[in-house]
Write a protein that holds these residues in place. Structure first.
Motif, PDB file in Angstrom:
ATOM      1  N   GLY A 182       0.806  -1.215   0.000  1.00 23.92           N
ATOM      2  CA  GLY A 182       0.000   0.000   0.000  1.00 23.92           C
ATOM      3  C   GLY A 182       0.840   1.266   0.000  1.00 23.92           C
ATOM      4  N   THR A 183       0.290   2.320  -0.590  1.00 17.82           N
ATOM      5  CA  THR A 183       0.943   3.630  -0.558  1.00 17.82           C
ATOM      6  C   THR A 183      -0.100   4.690  -0.881  1.00 17.82           C
ATOM      7  OG1 THR A 183       2.855   4.901  -1.324  1.00 17.82           O
ATOM      8  CG2 THR A 183       1.639   3.674  -2.998  1.00 17.82           C
ATOM      9  N   ALA A 184       0.263   5.950  -0.696  1.00 16.59           N
ATOM     10  CA  ALA A 184      -0.635   7.049  -1.054  1.00 16.59           C
ATOM     11  C   ALA A 184      -0.652   7.223  -2.567  1.00 16.59           C
ATOM     12  CB  ALA A 184      -0.176   8.336  -0.384  1.00 16.59           C
ATOM     13  N   ALA A 185      -1.830   7.497  -3.112  1.00 16.04           N
ATOM     14  CA  ALA A 185      -1.973   7.643  -4.566  1.00 16.04           C
ATOM     15  C   ALA A 185      -1.042   8.726  -5.098  1.00 16.04           C
ATOM     16  CB  ALA A 185      -3.425   7.966  -4.914  1.00 16.04           C
ATOM     17  N   GLY A 186      -0.880   9.814  -4.324  1.00 18.38           N
ATOM     18  CA  GLY A 186      -0.008  10.906  -4.754  1.00 18.38           C
ATOM     19  C   GLY A 186       1.438  10.481  -4.875  1.00 18.38           C
ATOM     20  N   LEU A 187       1.888   9.656  -3.938  1.00 20.54           N
ATOM     21  CA  LEU A 187       3.274   9.172  -3.988  1.00 20.54           C
ATOM     22  C   LEU A 187       3.480   8.246  -5.193  1.00 20.54           C
ATOM     23  CD1 LEU A 187       3.975   8.347  -0.224  1.00 20.54           C
ATOM     24  CD2 LEU A 187       4.902  10.248  -1.563  1.00 20.54           C
ATOM     25  N   LEU A 188       2.516   7.370  -5.425  1.00 20.41           N
ATOM     26  CA  LEU A 188       2.638   6.422  -6.533  1.00 20.41           C
ATOM     27  C   LEU A 188       2.703   7.164  -7.873  1.00 20.41           C
ATOM     28  CD1 LEU A 188       2.613   3.351  -7.243  1.00 20.41           C
ATOM     29  CD2 LEU A 188       0.142   3.578  -7.570  1.00 20.41           C
ATOM     30  N   SER A 189       1.885   8.211  -8.002  1.00 25.90           N
ATOM     31  CA  SER A 189       1.814   8.946  -9.266  1.00 25.90           C
ATOM     32  C   SER A 189       2.983   9.913  -9.449  1.00 25.90           C
ATOM     33  CB  SER A 189       0.495   9.716  -9.344  1.00 25.90           C
ATOM     34  OG  SER A 189      -0.602   8.832  -9.279  1.00 25.90           O
ATOM     35  N   ALA A 190       3.435  10.556  -8.360  1.00 27.01           N
ATOM     36  CA  ALA A 190       4.470  11.591  -8.472  1.00 27.01           C
ATOM     37  C   ALA A 190       5.852  11.005  -8.707  1.00 27.01           C
ATOM     38  CB  ALA A 190       4.473  12.462  -7.212  1.00 27.01           C
ATOM     39  N   HIS A 191       6.087   9.827  -8.172  1.00 25.87           N
ATOM     40  CA  HIS A 191       7.394   9.195  -8.340  1.00 25.87           C
ATOM     41  C   HIS A 191       7.466   8.449  -9.675  1.00 25.87           C
ATOM     42  CE1 HIS A 191       7.675   9.850  -3.963  1.00 25.87           C
ATOM     43  NE2 HIS A 191       8.983   9.765  -4.145  1.00 25.87           N
ATOM     44  N   PRO A 192       8.681   8.177 -10.157  1.00 24.03           N
ATOM     45  CA  PRO A 192       8.814   7.351 -11.363  1.00 24.03           C
ATOM     46  C   PRO A 192       8.333   5.929 -11.081  1.00 24.03           C
ATOM     47  CG  PRO A 192      10.965   7.790 -10.382  1.00 24.03           C
ATOM     48  CD  PRO A 192       9.987   8.641  -9.658  1.00 24.03           C
ATOM     49  N   PRO A 193       8.091   5.134 -12.133  1.00 19.28           N
ATOM     50  CA  PRO A 193       7.547   3.776 -11.949  1.00 19.28           C
ATOM     51  C   PRO A 193       8.364   2.899 -11.008  1.00 19.28           C
ATOM     52  CG  PRO A 193       7.455   4.389 -14.255  1.00 19.28           C
ATOM     53  CD  PRO A 193       8.216   5.487 -13.562  1.00 19.28           C
ATOM     54  N   GLU A 194       9.682   3.150 -10.916  1.00 21.00           N
ATOM     55  CA  GLU A 194      10.521   2.305 -10.045  1.00 21.00           C
ATOM     56  C   GLU A 194      10.063   2.341  -8.591  1.00 21.00           C
ATOM     57  OE1 GLU A 194      13.257   4.933 -12.036  1.00 21.00           O
ATOM     58  OE2 GLU A 194      11.491   4.088 -13.036  1.00 21.00           O
ATOM     59  N   PHE A 195       9.424   3.442  -8.190  1.00 28.90           N
ATOM     60  CA  PHE A 195       8.949   3.574  -6.807  1.00 28.90           C
ATOM     61  C   PHE A 195       7.918   2.484  -6.497  1.00 28.90           C
ATOM     62  CE2 PHE A 195       5.635   5.227  -3.929  1.00 28.90           C
ATOM     63  CZ  PHE A 195       6.383   5.495  -2.793  1.00 28.90           C
ATOM     64  N   GLY A 196       6.891   2.382  -7.350  1.00 30.05           N
ATOM     65  CA  GLY A 196       5.869   1.349  -7.150  1.00 30.05           C
ATOM     66  C   GLY A 196       6.422  -0.051  -7.305  1.00 30.05           C
ATOM     67  N   ALA A 197       7.310  -0.213  -8.287  1.00 33.07           N
ATOM     68  CA  ALA A 197       7.902  -1.537  -8.523  1.00 33.07           C
ATOM     69  C   ALA A 197       8.727  -1.996  -7.337  1.00 33.07           C
ATOM     70  CB  ALA A 197       8.760  -1.504  -9.788  1.00 33.07           C
ATOM     71  N   ASN A 198       9.459  -1.053  -6.725  1.00 33.06           N
ATOM     72  CA  ASN A 198      10.231  -1.379  -5.522  1.00 33.06           C
ATOM     73  C   ASN A 198       9.338  -1.856  -4.396  1.00 33.06           C
ATOM     74  OD1 ASN A 198      13.142  -1.228  -5.351  1.00 33.06           O
ATOM     75  ND2 ASN A 198      12.954   0.886  -6.073  1.00 33.06           N
ATOM     76  N   LEU A 199       8.204  -1.174  -4.214  1.00 31.35           N
ATOM     77  CA  LEU A 199       7.265  -1.571  -3.155  1.00 31.35           C
ATOM     78  C   LEU A 199       6.754  -2.995  -3.389  1.00 31.35           C
ATOM     79  CD1 LEU A 199       5.090   1.676  -2.788  1.00 31.35           C
ATOM     80  CD2 LEU A 199       6.861   0.873  -1.219  1.00 31.35           C
ATOM     81  N   ILE A 200       6.368  -3.270  -4.627  1.00 28.38           N
ATOM     82  CA  ILE A 200       5.851  -4.608  -4.955  1.00 28.38           C
ATOM     83  C   ILE A 200       6.950  -5.654  -4.781  1.00 28.38           C
ATOM     84  CG2 ILE A 200       4.995  -6.060  -6.836  1.00 28.38           C
ATOM     85  CD1 ILE A 200       3.512  -3.581  -7.912  1.00 28.38           C
TER      86      ILE A 200
END
Length: 444
Positions: free
Chosen positions: A319-337
């Motif tokens: 989980g993360t905030a929608a703003g963080l997921l959208s504002a960061h480059p794709p690697e941010f979400g991929a790292n979390l997963i």
């Protein structure tokens, strides 16, 4: 062709198929990996084939089913409980076996008509056990098959009790059934049937009837639509091998220190999660959750074989905030997963099981998280190789059951290679935006 024509489906006969040989009686305890899914609905699969000689095909399928059930006999049984109230699969030679319905669609309906990317609600008449909870397995077969005649082919609609098996076991069974129908005298990989090797804790549940299931599952079964359940739309997005490779290479083009390369699954999942979050237009502070129902066969200690028959999946939440997921480059979400998946080792699995056993909770099919994107099925399942002897399927899809806003099913693309089909259910407004998202569609 107008979708309503598909609803002219007439059931011609209903029979039951048992294992060809008498097997006596057997009982197999359901374990912690199985039990939470009693409040889900039967898991449906839709396979579309070209072919003629429908009556001959039906007899061939029934004969093959009788043979394959000698190994997969649990699917010919029912749910039951032992003297302590622990759920189990029970089989004996006097039970009905697998329910097989033979049906016919309106004469003008052909294979090409069903290749259109309509929502599965249009195809509901082609699938058995719509909105039937797994708990009903106490009173009805654990597998139902509907074979519907088309002008130039047939639909095989299957409903599997999800408390008894997961996707890996489902496609192991389907490929084994096809193997027999193609002429093999025995299946190449028999199922590993002892669930207690994966977990032997005995959990007593006070469930007797569907009204004991979670509220969300019951309301869906009753056809209730609340304000929190807006109408859903479904669509298949087909990603070619080159599109998949581009998504993966783009994500891996800026490696940060200490991170492993992102897998195809992690890359595509991030791509979907970010796009759905954009389409939903969430506020920056709103939480969005990515959920994957991960196969734990190789994660448990000791590891279980690939042919382990049952459920050996657990939901992994990120989980993360929608703003963080959208504002960061794709690697941010991929790292979390990636981190969530890597952390879900045998110790984490064991802790999750212990927590659940201390306070058992039957999940509703929508309990995947807030503003979620939940991924089921897998592009590793060889669904287009389920050839019963008259050719590979033209289309493979999941049915209407267990769908909610954000549910995603991944299948290999029919074109083969690394292509992947992404079947998504979303609230209509978000789906409209997703369909126009050039970044998601990989359009310049």
């Amino acid at each position: 062709m107008a979708p309503h024509k598909l609803l002219k489906v007439e059931v011609l006969s209903k029979t039951h198929v048992k294992p060809k040989k008498p097997l006596g009686r057997s009982e197999c305890q359901l374990v912690t990996f199985d039990l939470p899914y009693l409040g889900f609905f039967y898991n449906q699969k839709f396979l579309l084939y070209k072919g003629s000689n429908f009556d001959e095909i039906v007899e061939k399928l029934k004969a093959g089913l009788g043979i394959v059930l000698e190994e997969f006999y649990q699917l010919a049984g029912k749910l039951g409980k032992d003297a302590d109230g622990v759920f189990r699969v029970e089989y004996d030679d006097h039970m009905d076996g697998v329910e097989v319905m033979v049906a016919a669609a309106a004469e003008e309906v052909g294979v090409a008509d069903l290749m259109e990317e309509m929502g599965m609600a249009t195809f509901k008449e082609l699938l058995p056990y719509n909105d039937i909870l797994n708990l009903e397995g106490l009173h009805r077969p654990l597998l139902a098959v509907q074979l519907t005649k088309l002008r130039d082919g047939l639909v095989m609609g299957c409903a599997f009790n999800h408390a008894v098996l997961d996707g890996t076991s489902t496609w192991h069974f389907m490929s084994s059934w096809a193997e027999i129908c193609r002429g093999s005298h025995s299946i190449s990989v028999p199922p590993f049937l002892d669930r207690t090797k994966a977990r032997d804790t005995r959990v007593k549940l006070n469930l007797e009837k569907p009204s004991d299931a979670p509220e969300k599952a019951k309301s869906a079964e009753n056809g209730d639509v609340t304000k929190s359940d807006p109408p859903l739309q479904e669509k298949i997005f087909r990603f070619s091998e080159s599109a998949i490779d581009q998504i993966k290479s783009n994500l891996n083009s800026n490696p940060s220190n200490g991170t492993k390369p992102f897998s195809t699954f992690q890359s595509l999942s991030t791509h979907i999660w970010r796009a759905v979050t954009r389409a939903r237009q969430l506020k920056p502070e709103e939480i969005t959750v990515f959920t994957v129902f991960a196969d734990c066969r190789k994660r448990v200690d000791p590891p279980m074989p690939e042919n382990y028959f049952g459920n050996l999946i657990q939901a992994i939440f990120t989980g993360t905030a929608a703003g963080l997921l959208s504002a960061h480059p794709p690697e941010f979400g991929a790292n979390l997963i990636q981190k969530s998946i890597e952390m879900h080792d045998s110790k984490a699995i064991n802790e999750r099981n212990k927590d659940w056993e201390s306070n058992p909770k039957i999940f509703a099919y929508k309990d995947a998280g807030t503003n979620c994107v939940a991924v089921g099925s897998s592009p590793r399942f060889k669904v287009y190789e389920v050839d019963f002897g008259w050719g590979k399927p033209e289309s493979v899809r999941s049915g209407t059951n267990n769908r909610f806003d954000g549910m995603v099913y991944l299948y290999p693309g029919k074109s083969g290679g690394r292509s992947i089909d992404v079947e998504i259910s979303l609230e209509a407004g978000a789906m409209e935006k997703l369909e126009k998202d050039k970044e998601f569609l990989m359009e310049a």
